[in-house]
Design a protein around this motif. Structure first.
Motif, short mmCIF file in Angstrom:
data_model
loop_
_atom_site.label_atom_id
_atom_site.label_comp_id
_atom_site.label_asym_id
_atom_site.label_seq_id
_atom_site.Cartn_x
_atom_site.Cartn_y
_atom_site.Cartn_z
N MET A 1 -7.95 -34.13 -15.12
CA MET A 1 -9.21 -34.78 -14.82
C MET A 1 -9.58 -35.82 -15.91
O MET A 1 -10.58 -35.68 -16.61
CB MET A 1 -10.33 -33.76 -14.71
N PRO A 2 -8.75 -36.86 -16.08
CA PRO A 2 -9.03 -37.86 -17.13
C PRO A 2 -10.33 -38.61 -16.87
O PRO A 2 -11.02 -38.99 -17.82
CB PRO A 2 -7.83 -38.82 -17.04
N LEU A 3 -10.65 -38.83 -15.57
CA LEU A 3 -11.88 -39.57 -15.24
C LEU A 3 -13.11 -38.82 -15.73
O LEU A 3 -14.02 -39.41 -16.33
CB LEU A 3 -11.96 -39.80 -13.73
N LEU A 4 -13.16 -37.52 -15.51
CA LEU A 4 -14.30 -36.73 -15.95
C LEU A 4 -14.42 -36.71 -17.46
O LEU A 4 -15.53 -36.77 -18.02
CB LEU A 4 -14.17 -35.29 -15.42
N ILE A 5 -13.27 -36.65 -18.14
CA ILE A 5 -13.29 -36.66 -19.60
C ILE A 5 -13.83 -37.99 -20.13
O ILE A 5 -14.63 -38.03 -21.07
CB ILE A 5 -11.87 -36.39 -20.15
N ASN A 6 -13.40 -39.10 -19.50
CA ASN A 6 -13.88 -40.42 -19.93
C ASN A 6 -15.38 -40.58 -19.69
O ASN A 6 -16.10 -41.13 -20.54
CB ASN A 6 -13.12 -41.52 -19.18
N ILE A 7 -15.85 -40.11 -18.55
CA ILE A 7 -17.29 -40.18 -18.26
C ILE A 7 -18.07 -39.39 -19.28
O ILE A 7 -19.10 -39.85 -19.80
CB ILE A 7 -17.58 -39.68 -16.83
N THR A 8 -17.58 -38.19 -19.59
CA THR A 8 -18.25 -37.34 -20.59
C THR A 8 -18.32 -38.04 -21.94
O THR A 8 -19.36 -38.02 -22.62
CB THR A 8 -17.51 -36.01 -20.74
N CYS A 9 -17.22 -38.67 -22.34
CA CYS A 9 -17.18 -39.37 -23.64
C CYS A 9 -18.18 -40.52 -23.67
O CYS A 9 -18.95 -40.66 -24.63
CB CYS A 9 -15.78 -39.90 -23.91
N TYR A 10 -18.19 -41.36 -22.63
CA TYR A 10 -19.08 -42.52 -22.60
C TYR A 10 -20.55 -42.10 -22.57
O TYR A 10 -21.39 -42.70 -23.26
CB TYR A 10 -18.76 -43.41 -21.40
N VAL A 11 -20.87 -41.10 -21.77
CA VAL A 11 -22.26 -40.63 -21.70
C VAL A 11 -22.69 -40.06 -23.04
O VAL A 11 -23.80 -40.34 -23.53
CB VAL A 11 -22.42 -39.57 -20.58
N THR A 12 -21.81 -39.26 -23.66
CA THR A 12 -22.15 -38.64 -24.94
C THR A 12 -22.34 -39.69 -26.03
O THR A 12 -23.27 -39.60 -26.84
CB THR A 12 -21.06 -37.65 -25.36
N ILE A 13 -21.46 -40.69 -26.06
CA ILE A 13 -21.55 -41.71 -27.11
C ILE A 13 -22.78 -42.58 -26.93
O ILE A 13 -23.65 -42.66 -27.81
CB ILE A 13 -20.27 -42.57 -27.14
N TYR A 14 -22.88 -43.27 -25.79
CA TYR A 14 -23.91 -44.29 -25.62
C TYR A 14 -25.29 -43.67 -25.38
O TYR A 14 -26.27 -44.03 -26.04
CB TYR A 14 -23.54 -45.23 -24.47
N PHE A 15 -25.38 -42.74 -24.45
CA PHE A 15 -26.68 -42.11 -24.20
C PHE A 15 -27.07 -41.21 -25.37
O PHE A 15 -28.25 -41.14 -25.74
CB PHE A 15 -26.60 -41.30 -22.89
#
Length: 327
Positions: A1-15
């Motif tokens: 699930m690379p897509l879910l991992i990427n979404i989690t990373c971007y949300v955690t970093i920016y938000f």
């Protein structure tokens, strides 16, 4: 699930960074502005909550941003920090919720017609209750400090106390579902009662109504950000009993959900300043006065320096002119 991992990373970093900066800056302003009125019971709780909010953001959200977004997690390499962070995060994430619950109770007491109930809204009683609740939370969280370890396997490494089966059941069925849900239930009950009192008593002073609206909005934001987090752990506790074995895909989806909910949970700890700005005109005036004070103070420091430089330049010019005339 690379897509879910990427979404989690971007949300955690920016938000996450946005919440962290706004939350820390806003909490410090809250403490500074409200400190002069600290003998008011509700204001005392707001200041105390803002102090703990800063701690939560610095030991909870900031390390999470580094761990999820940048693969830098010091808790996986230092056992002492692993234990301290787990324990402090446990108690400091609960204290603001119970502080909001105490605020809602204080607002309910002060809006009552009965003198006996109104007498409970006093700074001495609130300080005692705040200390008592904080002590209970700190004592209840001691197993997190004692049992937490760094566990390493062939595929992963984690800092957790959940390796103990008895404590794992206790945490899954009581710690998170009950201790997080209890202040939310108190908030809902007090919020309904306060709204009823506020709606029927239009003669309440403007300052009291403003402070009551602030607390009602804090309750709403706490329900929005903490409600899903608590509901998920109730769901997890139920699912563990019915479906002990999960597929890899389901585990990945559940990890994705809990990662997002864990980030959005910090809205509760970073929204106090913006609630005050939105609701209270007196708070906005105090904030503008604070900015004007520091701006004028900055000008007062710069102006004498400029005057000295101007005087020094004029003296040099006159000296040069006199030397030319003498020559």
């Amino acid at each position: 699930m690379p897509l879910l991992i990427n979404i989690t990373c971007y949300v955690t970093i920016y938000f996450g960074i946005f919440i962290y900066i706004c939350g820390c800056f806003g909490s410090l302003l809250n403490i500074h502005i409200l400190f002069s009125n600290r003998n008011n019971s509700s204001t005392f709780l707001l200041i105390y909550s803002s102090i703990v909010d800063c701690i939560v953001l610095n030991i909870g959200l900031l390390p999470r941003i580094f761990a999820v977004g940048f693969n830098t997690d010091l808790t996986l390499y230092n056992l002492l920090w692993c234990k301290i962070r787990t324990y402090l995060l446990r108690i400091t994430s609960l204290i603001p919720l119970y502080s909001i619950a105490l605020m809602s109770m204080d607002r309910f007491f002060i809006s009552c017609r009965t003198v006996r109930w109104r007498q409970l809204s006093n700074i001495r009683f609130v300080r005692w209750m705040t200390f008592f609740v904080s002590f209970l939370i700190a004592t209840e969280g001691l197993p997190f400090l004692i049992l937490t370890k760094i566990l390493q396997s062939n595929t992963s490494i984690s800092c957790t106390p959940m390796y103990n089966p008895i404590f794992s059941k206790y945490a899954s069925f009581f710690c998170i579902p009950v201790l997080y849900a209890l202040p939310l239930v108190i908030m809902i009950a007090m919020g309904i009662l306060i709204y009823h009192k506020l709606h029927n008593r239009t003669h309440l002073r403007r300052a009291q109504r403003s402070l009551t609206l602030i607390i009602l909005l804090r309750i709403l934001l706490a329900l929005i950000s903490c409600g899903p987090y608590t509901s998920y752990f109730v769901y997890s506790a139920i699912v563990v009993l019915s479906t002990p074995i999960k597929s890899a895909e389901r585990i990945a989806i559940e990890n994705f959900i809990i990662s997002l909910l864990s980030t959005f949970l910090y809205i509760t700890y970073s929204s106090s300043f913006f609630v005050h700005i939105f609701v209270s005109s007196a708070y906005r005036k105090q904030l503008m006065d604070l900015f004007k004070y520091y701006r004028n103070r900055h000008r007062a420091v710069i102006q004498p320096v400029q005057m000295v430089l101007t005087k020094f330049t004029q003296n040099n010019a006159s000296t040069v002119k006199n030397n030319k005339q003498n020559n």
